[in-house]
Scaffold this active site. Sequence first.
Site, mmCIF file in Angstrom:
data_model
loop_
_atom_site.group_PDB
_atom_site.id
_atom_site.type_symbol
_atom_site.label_atom_id
_atom_site.label_comp_id
_atom_site.label_asym_id
_atom_site.label_seq_id
_atom_site.Cartn_x
_atom_site.Cartn_y
_atom_site.Cartn_z
ATOM 1 N N SER A 1 35.832 116.475 -54.555
ATOM 2 C CA SER A 1 34.553 115.828 -55.211
ATOM 3 C C SER A 1 33.603 115.561 -53.843
ATOM 4 C CB SER A 1 35.066 114.562 -55.705
ATOM 5 O OG SER A 1 33.681 113.466 -55.825
ATOM 6 N N TYR B 1 39.994 106.189 -55.604
ATOM 7 C CA TYR B 1 39.954 107.377 -56.128
ATOM 8 C C TYR B 1 39.472 108.562 -55.114
ATOM 9 C CZ TYR B 1 37.511 111.411 -58.225
ATOM 10 O OH TYR B 1 37.077 112.638 -58.501
ATOM 11 N N LYS C 1 41.335 111.919 -53.235
ATOM 12 C CA LYS C 1 40.904 113.383 -53.205
ATOM 13 C C LYS C 1 40.899 113.732 -51.679
ATOM 14 C CE LYS C 1 39.632 114.435 -57.550
ATOM 15 N NZ LYS C 1 40.552 115.350 -57.937
#
Length: 340
Positions: free
Chosen positions: A126, A149, A153
């Site tokens: 992302s 989050y 990643k």
Amino acid sequence: MSLLITGGTGYIGSHTVVELLKSAKDEEIVIVDNLTNSSTKVLERIEKITNKTVTFIKADICDTSALEKIFNQHKIEAVIHFAGLKAVGESNEIPLAYYQNNVSGTLTLLEVMARHQVKNLVFSSSATVYGNNISPLNETMATSATNPYGQTKLMVENILFDLAKSDEAWSIACLRYFNPIGAHQSGLIGENPNGIPNNLLPYVAQVAVGRLAQLQVFGDDYDTSDGTGVRDYIHVVDLAQGHVKALESLAHAKGTVKGCQAINLGTGNGTSVLEIVNTFKEISKQAIPFQVVPRRAGDLATVYADASLAKELLGWQAKLGLTAMIQDTWRWQSENPNGF
Ligand code: NAD
Ligand code: UD1
């Protein structure tokens, strides 16, 4: 030969499966998903769009023996790994679930892949890994994360870089998505969020269809053309085609992706919140009431990609503009007002 698609019944996964089936040679598509954020109904829709079938296995990527069974039963040549949890706000509330699913689940998958000598991987990363860098964002910039989050990643990216350094048989594309929106042109598949959407487009779409009363615009005092946040929205079908190109560029195929390579998938253009609202209003011919509220914590003013590396390495660039993105979102939302 087979391709394994983890999280393949989800939003981006389902669109990618459609593009894979369209481009397909005669590979079998095997989807593994635990259905925490998707439904098997999408499988019928994929089959309706493509006239082809897929193999679906309900399983969790954290379950080693379930993965072993899949790798024993199918001759997997490459994996596209979408499965994961993705809500930033929720990741602050239940970080362990995010680390478990996204980091530990990926480690489990990688271990099984290594045991079966499957070393071709496309991973869903992302633009969040760019932290507070100034746009346009390019793949050489330092990475960082501001929430669990984003940390997951970043951690997985670092694991993948280390893995590729340790063994040159690995070929890994870490695709850094900007803001995927839109839906398949058939209106049969699209984004189907549980509960109140966190992201702009599904929220606007649900206001337009009358499911939500009004949009809250998070700040109109940014240093942008109209004061609202600017993002690089990309049509999910373009994004899906980027995966097909990435897969074709791994070592077992063309081989332009060597080791582990981070690659942006964006358009290179920015659009503001108010531009989205106005375009949506024009296309849907619905009222979109909104209220400006204070900025959302952690948001940046402007985020967009330098999209040149994807063109160079994958021969891919986004083709669909904002009108198509919003027309397709609206078709999906108005024809499926309550999702699946
Ligand atoms: P999604 O929630 O629609 O799809 C993810 C799928 O993974 C779901 O079908 C879910 O049921 C499944 N899943 C989750 N945990 C699993 C597990 N442990 N085992 C098996 N299946 C599991 O999300 P999406 O928007 O399609 O995103 C796909 C990937 O792309 C995610 O990794 C996400 O973090 C990443 N990503 C998404 C965006 C975005 O804006 N949508 C942006 C950047 C990156
Ligand atoms: C979100 C995620 C990010 C992820 C990205 C792509 C957060 C904090 N970040 O970021 O990790 O990589 O999606 O999926 O969730 N907006 C409103 N009202 C709303 C919703 C959004 O005004 O109800 C504004 C935001 O302030 C922003 C823009 O719309 O300016 C886009 O927001 P969103 O869709 O949440 O995407 P990102 O902020 O890019």
